[in-house]
Design an enzyme around this catalytic site. Structure first.
Site, mmCIF file in Angstrom:
data_model
loop_
_atom_site.group_PDB
_atom_site.id
_atom_site.type_symbol
_atom_site.label_atom_id
_atom_site.label_comp_id
_atom_site.label_asym_id
_atom_site.label_seq_id
_atom_site.Cartn_x
_atom_site.Cartn_y
_atom_site.Cartn_z
ATOM 1 C CG ASP A 162 -5.328 -5.821 -0.418
ATOM 2 O OD1 ASP A 162 -5.360 -6.758 0.606
ATOM 3 O OD2 ASP A 162 -5.475 -4.694 0.198
ATOM 4 C CG HIS A 174 -1.949 -1.300 1.139
ATOM 5 N ND1 HIS A 174 -2.815 -1.432 -0.037
ATOM 6 C CD2 HIS A 174 -2.240 -1.979 2.147
ATOM 7 C CE1 HIS A 174 -3.490 -2.549 0.509
ATOM 8 N NE2 HIS A 174 -3.158 -2.862 1.616
#
Length: 438
Positions: free
Chosen positions: A315, A264
């Site tokens: 993810d 991220h």
């Protein structure tokens, strides 16, 4: 030996027509552009290297379409995720992960980094085999036909020293030393690597060095992934607890290096960006999840310019489509900057192939070249999305989608053909239905 004639293929030096390839023992033994081999099996369309999904939580696939019904936030979404985590056992995990990985190969993904923290029984007690859940993931990858790097995850706290609670007790090994001892019981193979992860700085004890020192020693020379600065609240909590940003905390304890992947990396300071760049760390961006959760847009180009290396993941599997992840990096930068042209198609494709594989410990994958693993993903260049787009790297990044994959090969074995898409969907429906007891 198996031979193929690729109608059009993306090689390290660009796009070529009529590429003859020979595959021996799962690797490319010959790659010859402009050679017509009548005996070879012809693959029509544009063929590209296999894609690497560097950040996956397989069990999150059960949440797709179920977390959009209220406005909520990252934190309310997390409660729904915990509800799934509480329901799984090794059998249902195997079924769900197998179906999820099958969706990945249908999307051209040939290797996955599975960020695994669902370790123990719902009450926190170990299974008879303490690695039963990790072994289920490795077996799921084998059945689905893709390679896996199992990123076994250290998780010791519900937040900066607070004890785990609820579903989190499944994640906790008690200490970094006990975590390492358990992970050492896992064996890899030619198609499965075992590596490490830190869930986040939130998951550390009140004295972070007690966990970070043994983690750094264990991970030396291996891939190490960590959720980093995904939320502003994470940064604020880290400063309050430890007096520094998450990136600085990792740097000060020797956990930033060329095998580190910062997942991220959304809310970074200029100093954070410099630290990640100086370390030559990987930055695993997951744009479809980051926008689904309202996380924000990370500084992808600034990280690259500082020396970090971009990779891509799906993810939470709000979408499993690395073509969408590739172009989202550029498109999100455009929204933030109100300018175009931050990333070239070739750079984004490199992030999804060679760089992505390298971040997972597979330096011998991600390119159609002699000696590399024989991964091939063939795209339909005449679909409503791709027709007339040039059949080159720009087609791959800015036009194609997962639905355009007609065939996927991993280590010389064909693991998906487009005609199987319906079966993949049925397998997902069955596995997810069992999780929710539908």
């Amino acid at each position: 030996m198996t031979t193929y004639l690729l109608e059009r293929a993306l090689l390290p030096d660009g796009v070529h027509d009529d590429v003859h390839v020979e595959v021996v023992d799962g690797r490319f033994a010959a790659v010859e552009p402009g050679v017509l081999a009548s005996a070879a099996e012809r693959l029509n369309g544009l063929t590209v290297p296999g894609l690497a999904n560097t950040h996956s939580h397989a069990f999150h696939r059960a949440l797709r379409g179920r977390t959009q019904r209220e406005r909520g936030s990252f934190w309310t979404w997390r409660e729904q995720m915990y509800a799934v985590a509480e329901r799984l056992d090794p059998d249902t995990y195997l079924a769900l992960a197998t179906a999820t990985f099958r969706e990945m190969v249908a999307a051209g993904i040939t290797c996955v980094g599975e960020f695994h923290y669902l370790h123990h029984r719902p009450d926190g007690r170990p299974y008879d085999d303490p690695n039963a859940m990790g072994l289920a993931l490795i077996e799921a990858a084998r059945v689905a036909g893709l390679r896996i790097t199992l990123l076994d995850t250290l998780y010791l706290s519900s937040g900066f020293g607070a004890p785990p609670e609820g579903a989190q007790v499944r994640y906790d090994d008690g200490s970094a030393e006990d975590w390492a001892a358990r992970v050492d019981g896992l064996a890899g193979s030619d198609a499965a690597l075992v590596a490490g992860a830190l869930h986040s700085v939130r998951a550390l004890p009140s004295e972070p060095g007690a966990a970070l020192a043994p983690l750094a020693a264990w991970a030396d020379g291996r891939p190490l992934h960590v959720h980093l600065s995904e939320q502003v609240a994470e940064n604020d909590g880290c400063r309050a607890a430890y007096g520094v940003t998450p990136t600085r905390l990792l740097a000060d304890h020797g956990l930033l290096g060329p095998m580190t992947s910062a997942v991220h990396a959304t809310h970074l300071t200029a100093d954070d960006i410099a630290l990640l760049g100086e370390a030559r760390a990987f930055a695993s961006f997951c744009p479809t999840t980051e926008r689904d959760l309202g996380d924000g847009v990370g500084p992808s180009r600034a990280l690259r310019d500082a020396g970090a290396r971009l990779t891509l993941g799906s993810d939470s599997h709000a979408v499993i489509d690395l073509f969408e992840e590739m172009r989202a990096v550029e498109l999100d930068e455009r929204l933030v900057s109100q300018q175009r042209g931050h990333w070239q198609a070739a750079e984004l494709l490199e992030a999804a192939t060679t760089t992505g594989h390298a971040s997972l410990g597979w330096d011998d994958a991600g390119a159609i070249a002699v000696g590399m693993r024989a991964d091939l993903v063939t795209l339909d260049t005449a679909s409503p999305r791709t027709a007339g787009t040039g059949a080159d790297e720009h087609t791959v990044v800015f036009a194609a989608g997962a639905a355009d994959v007609t065939q996927t090969m991993v280590d010389g074995r064909i693991v998906f053909r487009q005609a199987e898409a319906g079966q993949v969907g049925r397998e997902l429906a069955t596995a997810i239905g069992k999780v929710w007891e539908l």
